[in-house]
Design a protein around this motif. Structure first.
Motif, short mmCIF file in Angstrom:
data_model
loop_
_atom_site.label_atom_id
_atom_site.label_comp_id
_atom_site.label_asym_id
_atom_site.label_seq_id
_atom_site.Cartn_x
_atom_site.Cartn_y
_atom_site.Cartn_z
N PRO A 1 -0.63 -1.47 0.62
CA PRO A 1 0.51 -2.37 0.52
C PRO A 1 1.07 -2.39 -0.90
CG PRO A 1 -1.51 -3.61 0.29
CD PRO A 1 -1.92 -2.18 0.54
N PHE A 2 2.26 -2.99 -1.06
CA PHE A 2 2.77 -3.28 -2.39
C PHE A 2 2.00 -4.49 -2.93
CE2 PHE A 2 6.19 -0.83 -0.55
CZ PHE A 2 6.61 -0.04 -1.62
N ARG A 3 1.50 -4.40 -4.14
CA ARG A 3 0.57 -5.40 -4.65
C ARG A 3 1.18 -6.79 -4.72
NH1 ARG A 3 0.20 -1.25 -8.21
NH2 ARG A 3 1.35 -2.47 -9.77
N ASP A 4 2.40 -6.86 -5.27
CA ASP A 4 3.02 -8.15 -5.50
C ASP A 4 4.52 -7.96 -5.67
OD1 ASP A 4 3.31 -7.07 -8.09
OD2 ASP A 4 1.54 -8.15 -8.83
N GLU A 5 5.21 -9.03 -5.96
CA GLU A 5 6.66 -8.99 -6.09
C GLU A 5 7.10 -8.04 -7.20
OE1 GLU A 5 10.36 -12.07 -7.05
OE2 GLU A 5 8.47 -12.83 -6.22
N VAL B 1 9.74 -4.82 -7.18
CA VAL B 1 10.92 -4.73 -8.05
C VAL B 1 10.88 -3.45 -8.86
CG1 VAL B 1 12.10 -5.77 -10.02
CG2 VAL B 1 11.29 -7.22 -8.15
N ASP B 2 9.72 -3.12 -9.39
CA ASP B 2 9.58 -1.89 -10.17
C ASP B 2 9.84 -0.66 -9.32
OD1 ASP B 2 8.90 -3.43 -12.37
OD2 ASP B 2 6.74 -3.11 -12.15
N PHE B 3 9.45 -0.72 -8.06
CA PHE B 3 9.55 0.44 -7.17
C PHE B 3 10.96 0.62 -6.62
CE2 PHE B 3 8.89 2.90 -3.29
CZ PHE B 3 7.99 3.88 -3.70
N PHE B 4 11.59 -0.50 -6.17
CA PHE B 4 12.86 -0.43 -5.47
C PHE B 4 14.08 -0.80 -6.32
CE2 PHE B 4 9.91 -1.43 -1.87
CZ PHE B 4 10.12 -0.27 -1.13
N GLY B 5 13.87 -1.53 -7.41
CA GLY B 5 14.99 -2.15 -8.10
C GLY B 5 15.22 -3.53 -7.53
N VAL C 1 17.74 -5.36 -6.19
CA VAL C 1 18.49 -5.68 -4.97
C VAL C 1 17.72 -5.27 -3.73
CG1 VAL C 1 20.62 -5.27 -3.68
CG2 VAL C 1 20.70 -5.58 -6.16
N ALA C 2 17.30 -4.01 -3.66
CA ALA C 2 16.55 -3.55 -2.51
C ALA C 2 15.19 -4.26 -2.42
CB ALA C 2 16.35 -2.04 -2.56
N ALA C 3 14.58 -4.55 -3.55
CA ALA C 3 13.30 -5.25 -3.54
C ALA C 3 13.43 -6.60 -2.87
CB ALA C 3 12.77 -5.40 -4.96
N GLN C 4 14.52 -7.31 -3.14
CA GLN C 4 14.70 -8.61 -2.51
C GLN C 4 14.81 -8.49 -0.99
OE1 GLN C 4 14.70 -11.88 -4.17
NE2 GLN C 4 14.07 -11.98 -2.04
N TYR C 5 15.54 -7.46 -0.54
CA TYR C 5 15.68 -7.21 0.91
C TYR C 5 14.31 -7.00 1.54
CZ TYR C 5 17.44 -4.84 5.15
OH TYR C 5 17.73 -4.46 6.45
N PHE C 6 13.46 -6.20 0.89
CA PHE C 6 12.15 -5.91 1.46
C PHE C 6 11.17 -7.06 1.27
CE2 PHE C 6 13.52 -1.34 0.84
CZ PHE C 6 13.74 -1.13 2.20
N LEU C 7 11.28 -7.80 0.18
CA LEU C 7 10.44 -8.99 0.02
C LEU C 7 10.71 -10.00 1.12
CD1 LEU C 7 10.63 -9.44 -3.85
CD2 LEU C 7 8.51 -9.19 -2.54
N ASP C 8 11.97 -10.09 1.52
CA ASP C 8 12.33 -11.00 2.61
C ASP C 8 11.85 -10.49 3.97
OD1 ASP C 8 13.61 -12.75 0.91
OD2 ASP C 8 15.59 -11.89 1.22
N GLU D 1 3.76 -10.51 4.20
CA GLU D 1 2.91 -10.82 3.06
C GLU D 1 1.51 -11.19 3.55
OE1 GLU D 1 2.80 -13.48 -1.06
OE2 GLU D 1 4.23 -13.99 0.54
N ARG D 2 0.52 -10.49 3.04
CA ARG D 2 -0.89 -10.74 3.36
C ARG D 2 -1.63 -10.98 2.05
NH1 ARG D 2 -1.88 -5.49 7.31
NH2 ARG D 2 -0.02 -5.78 8.63
N PRO D 3 -2.91 -11.37 2.12
CA PRO D 3 -3.65 -11.64 0.87
C PRO D 3 -3.68 -10.46 -0.09
CG PRO D 3 -4.83 -12.56 2.73
CD PRO D 3 -3.68 -11.77 3.31
N ASP D 4 -3.62 -9.22 0.43
CA ASP D 4 -3.69 -8.07 -0.46
C ASP D 4 -2.33 -7.50 -0.84
OD1 ASP D 4 -3.14 -7.15 2.09
OD2 ASP D 4 -4.37 -5.33 1.89
N GLY D 5 -1.24 -8.15 -0.42
CA GLY D 5 0.08 -7.68 -0.82
C GLY D 5 1.07 -7.63 0.34
N TYR D 6 2.14 -6.87 0.15
CA TYR D 6 3.24 -6.79 1.11
C TYR D 6 3.12 -5.52 1.96
CZ TYR D 6 5.50 -10.59 -1.44
OH TYR D 6 5.79 -11.80 -2.02
N HIS D 7 3.08 -5.70 3.28
CA HIS D 7 2.93 -4.61 4.23
C HIS D 7 4.22 -4.42 5.04
CE1 HIS D 7 -1.59 -4.19 4.13
NE2 HIS D 7 -1.43 -5.34 3.50
#
Length: 249
Positions: A127-131, A135-139, A141-148, A152-158
């Motif tokens: 998974p992505f470790r954290d927010e 942001v570092d990976f997607f930039g 704007v796109a990071a916000q889309y994928f964060l939404d 989210e699980r205890p080990d990160g974003y899947h």
């Protein structure tokens, strides 16, 4: 899958894009409540099972069934895949759609393939470790889309869906066109296209010229990428508000 976001008046239904979720609209729900009773929707294959057949018609049938509790004509606002599903829904159920907003989606992607795109997604760290990792990976704007959208699980974003399913949804668009469905839409429509669009050149402008019973507005959003509503939120809001004010009059 259908979320009541509050507000009063005529219903407004928001449809997200491929790999998105209902939450991608959360920054726009507050001002849209001033125009009606807002609903968001999680498409099949996005946090819940996909249809047995990955056709646009199957996704539209799923949408039609989920939105059945909304018992009056809606303003349907869709981004990308949601825009396509929105106009196909409007074509199939003209009595259920009062107006339509399509953001950065065109009718004909024939000849394109999603194979390389799917392989790229499969190579993402999971998974992505954290927010900050996203942001570092997607930039931003796109990071916000994928964060939404991601889970989210205890080990990160899947990822909240299966890459082969998303690939095959996109692959269908490369095998057919949706001009006929667009020509069957009777509701007034607003088309929004980003400067750095993913759509084939000129198609959204051609959509605006397609003879229809109701008026079509086309707006090109300078500086915007595919995520127009998050990339240029003020311009997006202004364009949609003008359109909603116009259809109200």
């Amino acid at each position: 899958m259908l979320h009541d976001e509050g507000g009063t008046g005529r219903p407004i239904l928001l449809l997200h894009g491929l790999m998105g979720s209902a939450r991608t609209w959360r920054r726009h729900v507050p001002w849209l409540r001033g125009y009606g009773h807002v609903y968001t929707f999680d498409a099949a294959g996005h946090g819940r099972p996909a249809p047995a057949e990955l056709t646009t018609e199957a996704f539209v049938a799923d949408l039609a069934a989920a939105a059945a509790p909304i018992d009056e004509p809606m303003v349907v606002i869709g981004h990308s895949m949601g825009g396509l599903h929105g106009w196909c829904f409007a074509a199939a159920h003209p009595d259920r759609v009062r107006a339509l907003v399509v953001e950065d989606m065109a009718p004909d992607f024939q000849g394109r393939t999603a194979g390389d795109w799917a392989a790229m997604i499969g190579s993402w760290p999971q998974p992505f470790r954290d927010e900050q990792h996203m942001v570092d990976f997607f930039g931003p704007v796109a990071a916000q889309y994928f964060l939404d959208s991601f889970e989210e699980r205890p080990d990160g974003y899947h990822l909240h869906g299966e890459v082969p399913v998303w690939r095959d949804i996109s692959e269908e668009w490369g095998t057919r066109d949706f001009w006929q469905q667009w020509s069957q839409v009777r509701a007034p429509a607003l088309l929004l296209e980003g400067e750095f669009t993913i759509t084939p050149e000129g198609q959204m402008r051609e959509m605006a010229r397609t003879p229809r019973e109701s008026v079509t507005r086309y707006e090109w959003v300078e500086g915007a990428g595919h995520l127009v509503h998050d990339d240029r939120p003020d311009q997006y809001r202004a364009a949609v508000e003008r359109f909603l004010d116009e259809i109200s009059r």
